[in-house]
Design a protein around this motif. Structure first.
Motif, PDB file in Angstrom:
ATOM      1  N   LEU A   1       8.517  14.598  -2.188  1.00 49.74           N
ATOM      2  CA  LEU A   1       9.267  13.315  -2.416  1.00 49.74           C
ATOM      3  C   LEU A   1      10.075  12.906  -0.769  1.00 49.74           C
ATOM      4  O   LEU A   1      10.868  12.115  -0.797  1.00 49.74           O
ATOM      5  N   MET A   2      10.132  14.120  -0.068  1.00 46.83           N
ATOM      6  CA  MET A   2      10.477  13.422   0.770  1.00 46.83           C
ATOM      7  C   MET A   2       9.451  12.328   1.815  1.00 46.83           C
ATOM      8  O   MET A   2       9.920  11.605   2.515  1.00 46.83           O
ATOM      9  N   ALA A   3       7.978  12.512   1.657  1.00 45.37           N
ATOM     10  CA  ALA A   3       7.089  12.174   2.295  1.00 45.37           C
ATOM     11  C   ALA A   3       7.016  10.232   1.317  1.00 45.37           C
ATOM     12  O   ALA A   3       7.217   9.154   1.682  1.00 45.37           O
ATOM     13  N   ILE A   4       7.509  10.629  -0.304  1.00 43.81           N
ATOM     14  CA  ILE A   4       7.999   9.298  -1.030  1.00 43.81           C
ATOM     15  C   ILE A   4       9.298   8.510  -0.544  1.00 43.81           C
ATOM     16  O   ILE A   4       8.950   7.511  -0.319  1.00 43.81           O
ATOM     17  N   GLY A   5       9.792   9.317   0.310  1.00 44.18           N
ATOM     18  CA  GLY A   5      11.068   8.261   0.416  1.00 44.18           C
ATOM     19  C   GLY A   5      11.159   7.825   2.122  1.00 44.18           C
ATOM     20  O   GLY A   5      11.159   5.932   2.370  1.00 44.18           O
TER      21      GLY A   5
ATOM     22  N   TRP B   1       0.711  -0.847  -0.142  1.00 42.35           N
ATOM     23  CA  TRP B   1       0.169  -0.385   0.118  1.00 42.35           C
ATOM     24  C   TRP B   1       0.577   1.248  -0.272  1.00 42.35           C
ATOM     25  O   TRP B   1       0.245   2.439  -0.381  1.00 42.35           O
ATOM     26  N   ARG B   2       1.648   0.898   0.554  1.00 37.96           N
ATOM     27  CA  ARG B   2       3.280   2.297   0.305  1.00 37.96           C
ATOM     28  C   ARG B   2       3.594   2.544  -0.958  1.00 37.96           C
ATOM     29  O   ARG B   2       3.021   3.500  -1.389  1.00 37.96           O
ATOM     30  N   ALA B   3       3.875   1.648  -2.033  1.00 36.63           N
ATOM     31  CA  ALA B   3       3.630   2.075  -2.728  1.00 36.63           C
ATOM     32  C   ALA B   3       3.387   1.998  -3.923  1.00 36.63           C
ATOM     33  O   ALA B   3       3.372   2.930  -4.358  1.00 36.63           O
ATOM     34  N   LEU B   4       1.963   1.925  -3.926  1.00 36.41           N
ATOM     35  CA  LEU B   4       0.783   1.992  -4.102  1.00 36.41           C
ATOM     36  C   LEU B   4       0.736   3.834  -4.429  1.00 36.41           C
ATOM     37  O   LEU B   4       0.355   4.568  -4.733  1.00 36.41           O
ATOM     38  N   ILE B   5       1.015   4.328  -2.571  1.00 35.86           N
ATOM     39  CA  ILE B   5       0.599   5.887  -2.316  1.00 35.86           C
ATOM     40  C   ILE B   5       1.971   6.323  -3.043  1.00 35.86           C
ATOM     41  O   ILE B   5       1.321   7.947  -3.512  1.00 35.86           O
ATOM     42  N   VAL B   6       2.851   6.087  -3.169  1.00 34.32           N
ATOM     43  CA  VAL B   6       4.427   6.467  -3.687  1.00 34.32           C
ATOM     44  C   VAL B   6       3.641   6.837  -5.819  1.00 34.32           C
ATOM     45  O   VAL B   6       3.566   7.757  -5.962  1.00 34.32           O
ATOM     46  N   VAL B   7       2.800   5.908  -5.919  1.00 31.34           N
ATOM     47  CA  VAL B   7       2.532   5.782  -7.585  1.00 31.34           C
ATOM     48  C   VAL B   7       1.526   7.242  -7.820  1.00 31.34           C
ATOM     49  O   VAL B   7       1.814   7.629  -8.765  1.00 31.34           O
ATOM     50  N   LEU B   8       0.727   6.781  -6.641  1.00 29.38           N
ATOM     51  CA  LEU B   8       0.019   8.081  -6.778  1.00 29.38           C
ATOM     52  C   LEU B   8       0.363   8.906  -6.988  1.00 29.38           C
ATOM     53  O   LEU B   8      -0.315  10.635  -7.131  1.00 29.38           O
ATOM     54  N   LEU B   9       1.573   9.640  -5.669  1.00 33.45           N
ATOM     55  CA  LEU B   9       2.016  10.739  -5.212  1.00 33.45           C
ATOM     56  C   LEU B   9       2.375  11.227  -6.502  1.00 33.45           C
ATOM     57  O   LEU B   9       2.263  12.201  -6.999  1.00 33.45           O
ATOM     58  N   PHE B  10       3.368  10.589  -6.920  1.00 30.95           N
ATOM     59  CA  PHE B  10       3.489  11.508  -7.931  1.00 30.95           C
ATOM     60  C   PHE B  10       2.810  11.629  -9.405  1.00 30.95           C
ATOM     61  O   PHE B  10       3.300  12.062 -10.118  1.00 30.95           O
ATOM     62  N   ILE B  11       1.592  10.475  -9.673  1.00 32.68           N
ATOM     63  CA  ILE B  11       0.752  10.581 -10.484  1.00 32.68           C
ATOM     64  C   ILE B  11       0.755  11.986 -10.286  1.00 32.68           C
ATOM     65  O   ILE B  11      -0.114  13.160 -10.984  1.00 32.68           O
ATOM     66  N   GLY B  12       0.383  12.954  -8.816  1.00 35.68           N
ATOM     67  CA  GLY B  12      -0.470  13.892  -8.352  1.00 35.68           C
ATOM     68  C   GLY B  12       0.354  14.967  -8.280  1.00 35.68           C
ATOM     69  O   GLY B  12      -0.016  16.418  -8.838  1.00 35.68           O
ATOM     70  N   LEU B  13       1.551  14.722  -8.499  1.00 37.56           N
ATOM     71  CA  LEU B  13       2.662  15.711  -8.794  1.00 37.56           C
ATOM     72  C   LEU B  13       2.589  16.370 -10.362  1.00 37.56           C
ATOM     73  O   LEU B  13       3.071  17.423 -10.172  1.00 37.56           O
ATOM     74  N   TYR B  14       2.797  14.809 -10.831  1.00 34.79           N
ATOM     75  CA  TYR B  14       2.210  15.050 -12.471  1.00 34.79           C
ATOM     76  C   TYR B  14       1.398  15.811 -12.580  1.00 34.79           C
ATOM     77  O   TYR B  14       1.315  17.058 -13.214  1.00 34.79           O
ATOM     78  N   VAL B  15       0.176  15.665 -12.245  1.00 31.49           N
ATOM     79  CA  VAL B  15      -1.116  16.476 -12.749  1.00 31.49           C
ATOM     80  C   VAL B  15      -0.991  18.215 -11.950  1.00 31.49           C
ATOM     81  O   VAL B  15      -0.905  19.358 -12.594  1.00 31.49           O
ATOM     82  N   MET B  16      -0.441  18.001 -11.125  1.00 30.25           N
ATOM     83  CA  MET B  16      -0.374  19.007 -10.027  1.00 30.25           C
ATOM     84  C   MET B  16       0.394  20.851 -11.450  1.00 30.25           C
ATOM     85  O   MET B  16       0.469  21.868 -11.243  1.00 30.25           O
ATOM     86  N   SER B  17       1.666  19.703 -11.268  1.00 27.68           N
ATOM     87  CA  SER B  17       2.850  20.408 -11.945  1.00 27.68           C
ATOM     88  C   SER B  17       2.195  21.036 -13.690  1.00 27.68           C
ATOM     89  O   SER B  17       2.835  21.428 -13.918  1.00 27.68           O
ATOM     90  N   GLY B  18       1.405  20.127 -13.751  1.00 33.37           N
ATOM     91  CA  GLY B  18       0.783  20.755 -15.451  1.00 33.37           C
ATOM     92  C   GLY B  18      -0.530  21.754 -15.463  1.00 33.37           C
ATOM     93  O   GLY B  18      -0.815  22.262 -16.576  1.00 33.37           O
TER      94      GLY B  18
END
Length: 365
Positions: free
Chosen positions: A133-137, A99-116
């Protein structure tokens, strides 16, 4: 007597006549392609839906894939996806902690959408990226707040692919800007260093850099110092990305007319202010298509980390079909993985097109 003006026809039928059936050659080509497309679509539907096996029973010896083997060649075995999708997405990450790796994937997608989204293009976005990135680590490593510690050797799948690609581009992009500016510097020593870096990195393939980072780099380190394999691979990827992006950005810098520099100097701007406020915004705007093209290529090139023993999305998928029960069902697995790669690459491509149109609105007459 005057001839009445020809009225322009509109609608679907007019479009078909104007684009697909405007001559006998175009009509013949359209019919042939439609027949081929219909036959291919019918085969794919028959193979992928009608005759497909979606699940298989699982016993004490693991999944029983006899049903898939019975239809092999005439039907797809999507059961390999339903059985191994967690391994393909998260690699050897502990099953209970995925579930932690799944949250990491969702965080990355959220960052992409927000940055766009333009409304978030503020200095605070850099802080959001840093915190994310700190939360992902924290999520990937664990070891605090009651989270189980997971070493980097167990990271894998889509989460590892996104980490390598995102961190690689995020660090390589500012490095590339500095190198591109350095290649145009009037100081010979800085220019020579930047030229040597670009030519040396571009002269070897990425797989060679990964081997050097994995095998040779530890030999050069002091005794007792051993950097993690993932970190070494990440450094190699950053250096590789940085060299290629630097040349793309340098092309944008050279495309600007000399008057832009002269106008900035006339205003009394310093070197860094000139580049930050006038030169780089225009140069980066000019090279959006090749930049995105490189980003897409880099995203797919992360699959080369397999050669040094890291299991990204593609490597984990290949390992999944290595099990005896699923041997011979590589097509279904590669379709699944290809769809994930296509989704990310297509999103990048469409976003770059919209961004290019948006930034060039002022040039339309």
């Amino acid at each position: 007597m005057r001839t009445p003006p020809v009225q322009e026809r509109s609608g679907p039928i007019a479009w078909l006549r104007q684009n697909l059936f405007y001559s006998w050659i175009s009509t013949l080509t359209t019919i042939v392609l439609l027949v081929v497309l219909a036959k291919f679509s019918a085969f794919v539907f028959q193979w992928g839906v009608v005759n497909a096996i979606w699940s298989v029973p699982t016993g004490s010896q693991g999944p029983n894939s006899d049903a898939c083997k019975a239809v092999q060649g005439s039907g797809a075995c999507w059961a390999v996806i339903t059985d191994k999708y967690r391994f393909m997405l998260f690699g050897m990450y502990p099953f209970e902690e995925q579930w932690r790796a799944l949250i990491v994937v969702l965080l990355f997608i959220g960052l992409y959408v927000m940055s766009g989204m333009k409304r978030f293009w503020r200095p605070a976005l850099a802080g959001v990226w840093t915190l994310a990135l700190m939360a992902i680590g924290l999520l990937m490593w664990g070891g605090v707040f009651g989270l189980q510690f997971v070493p980097q050797t167990q990271w894998g799948g889509l989460a590892l692919t996104l980490i390598l690609a995102t961190v690689g581009v995020a660090v390589a992009f500012p490095l590339a800007i500095l190198v591109a500016l350095g290649r145009r510097s009037k100081l010979p020593f800085i220019r020579w260093i930047c030229v040597a870096y670009v030519e040396m990195i571009r002269g070897v393939p990425l797989i060679t850099l990964l081997f050097m980072a994995s095998v040779m780099f530890p030999l050069l380190m002091p005794e007792g110092v051993n950097l993690d394999k993932l970190l070494r691979a990440q450094v190699a990827i950053i250096l590789f990305f940085g060299a290629y992006l630097a040349e793309v950005i340098r092309g944008g810098l050279q495309a600007l007319p000399k008057g832009q520099y002269e106008a900035a100097h006339a205003l009394g701007l310093s070197y860094w202010s000139t580049n930050r406020k006038i030169i780089l915004p225009q140069a980066l705007q000019l090279v959006i298509p090749p930049l995105v093209n490189n980003f897409i290529g880099f995203f797919k090139d992360t699959s080369l980390v397999l050669v040094i023993g890291l299991y990204d999305l593609l490597a984990a998928s290949r390992a999944a079909i290595g099990e005896p029960a699923w041997q011979g069902f590589a097509v279904e697995t590669y379709i699944f993985v290809g769809f994930i790669y296509f989704a990310f690459c297509f999103a990048m491509s469409k976003y770059s097109q919209k961004l290019e149109v948006h930034l060039n609105q002022h040039r339309k007459r």
